[in-house]
Write an enzyme that holds these catalytic residues in place. Sequence first.
Site, PDB file in Angstrom:
ATOM      1  CE  LYS A 181      -3.485   2.437   2.688  1.00 21.86           C
ATOM      2  NZ  LYS A 181      -4.393   2.391   3.839  1.00 21.86           N
ATOM      3  NE  ARG A 204      -3.201   7.296   6.185  1.00 20.79           N
ATOM      4  CZ  ARG A 204      -3.794   7.915   7.214  1.00 20.79           C
ATOM      5  NH1 ARG A 204      -3.089   8.234   8.283  1.00 20.79           N
ATOM      6  NH2 ARG A 204      -5.070   8.230   7.161  1.00 20.79           N
ATOM      7  CD  GLU A 220       6.318  -3.806   3.681  1.00 22.42           C
ATOM      8  OE1 GLU A 220       5.528  -4.492   4.353  1.00 22.42           O
ATOM      9  OE2 GLU A 220       7.063  -2.948   4.184  1.00 22.42           O
ATOM     10  CE  LYS A 235      -5.914   2.079  -0.392  1.00 23.24           C
ATOM     11  NZ  LYS A 235      -6.388   2.187   0.954  1.00 23.24           N
ATOM     12  CB  SER A 261     -11.172   7.712  -3.012  1.00 22.08           C
ATOM     13  OG  SER A 261      -9.916   8.127  -2.500  1.00 22.08           O
ATOM     14  CE1 TYR A 300     -14.919   3.872  -2.303  1.00 19.87           C
ATOM     15  CE2 TYR A 300     -12.958   4.050  -3.689  1.00 19.87           C
ATOM     16  CZ  TYR A 300     -13.539   3.973  -2.435  1.00 19.87           C
ATOM     17  OH  TYR A 300     -12.741   3.989  -1.316  1.00 19.87           O
TER      18      TYR A 300
HETATM   19  C1  PBG Z   1      -6.827   3.440   5.779  1.00 23.69           C
HETATM   20  C2  PBG Z   1      -7.337   3.357   4.388  1.00 23.69           C
HETATM   21  C3  PBG Z   1      -7.219   4.339   3.399  1.00 23.69           C
HETATM   22  C4  PBG Z   1      -7.874   3.826   2.267  1.00 23.69           C
HETATM   23  C5  PBG Z   1      -8.370   2.569   2.596  1.00 23.69           C
HETATM   24  N1  PBG Z   1      -8.006   2.293   3.911  1.00 23.69           N
HETATM   25  C6  PBG Z   1      -6.670   5.697   3.435  1.00 23.69           C
HETATM   26  C7  PBG Z   1      -5.277   5.976   3.826  1.00 23.69           C
HETATM   27  O1  PBG Z   1      -4.406   5.118   3.905  1.00 23.69           O
HETATM   28  O2  PBG Z   1      -5.044   7.153   4.066  1.00 23.69           O
HETATM   29  C8  PBG Z   1      -8.004   4.553   0.971  1.00 23.69           C
HETATM   30  C9  PBG Z   1      -9.055   4.090   0.032  1.00 23.69           C
HETATM   31  C10 PBG Z   1      -9.363   5.020  -1.084  1.00 23.69           C
HETATM   32  O3  PBG Z   1      -8.700   6.051  -1.312  1.00 23.69           O
HETATM   33  O4  PBG Z   1     -10.321   4.704  -1.808  1.00 23.69           O
HETATM   34  N2  PBG Z   1      -7.734   2.895   6.686  1.00 23.69           N
END
Ligand code: PBG
Length: 310
Positions: A181, A204, A220, A235, A261, A300
């Site tokens: 991620k 992050r 990872e 992701k 998103s 989505y």
């Molecule tokens: C963290 C989490 C995130 C997303 C899914 N789980 C956001 C992040 O790491 O800041 C993002 C999903 C998306 O952007 O559709 N719980």
Amino acid sequence: MRRLVAETRLSVDDLVAPLFVREGVDEPVPVSSLPGVVQHTRSSLVEEVRQLVDLGVPAVILFGVPDHKDAVGSAASDPEGIVQVAIRDLRDRFGDEVVVVADLCLDEYTDHGHCGLLTTDGRVDNDATLERYAEVAVAQARAGVDVCAPSGMMDGQVRAIRGALDSAGGEDVAVLAYSAKYASALYGPFREAVDVEIADGGDRRSYQQDWANVRESMEELRLDVAEGADMLMVKPALTYLDVLSRARAEFDLPLAAYHVSGEYAMVHAAAERGWIDGDAVALEQITAVVRAGADLVLTYFARSLAERLQ
Ligand code: PBG
């Protein structure tokens, strides 16, 4: 002829719909940065899942938006917390008709917006966070979840969660690890959907992957396999098709990709301006993610694709 020789076929069976459920609201609340996406009430969530199930979508992943946030994200593991009650609602209503996945993280529940607990000097405390993740996993399992999906990128999270599940009667709960991620700028609209703002303009990058790296992601992924993950995730999706394709070549576990998103919002924004055909681009993008090696795609677009793939 094109149908006959097509190498990749996107199916409704590949889709996982991300859904938000918010505590203490009477009406669904639209998320302005994600057209068509809402923060559900408990009952509108059930209705939405009914429609998804009828369309053949096999799975949903739940994100909670709690009323109350605090330093340790208490609501994440509260048996009466919003995600736990939503899992029970879905389990009672749908039984085995739908796979219920729960995102497992603290950021939606902490007042500082980080995915883990903080030390007194404001750093994310990896190992203290693992104990909280274990508690969240047990709460989700007791509520009846099928799959826990840890998304916090803490080292050792899969092992901690697997151990907690196994010792609390959750042996049958699977772990879908957000293994690779990235610290992506594409999560912006999601943070509006879950009302998360990271304290002090933080980010992050100390726990999510550097977007310059792919070998690090392979490491990872390997660690998560060794720790007992049942499914792996990359992701975001489109910017990381190379990571997906390498993961596909190396691992035989089911592989997921999260079309996030920002990826969804970009398609909508350009389509609204008439610059692209949004439906065609959505189909092209999600098919590309499957072509690169994903067995399942969190998107989505799940509902609109399911409608068109009938
Ligand atoms: C963290 C989490 C995130 C997303 C899914 N789980 C956001 C992040 O790491 O800041 C993002 C999903 C998306 O952007 O559709 N719980």
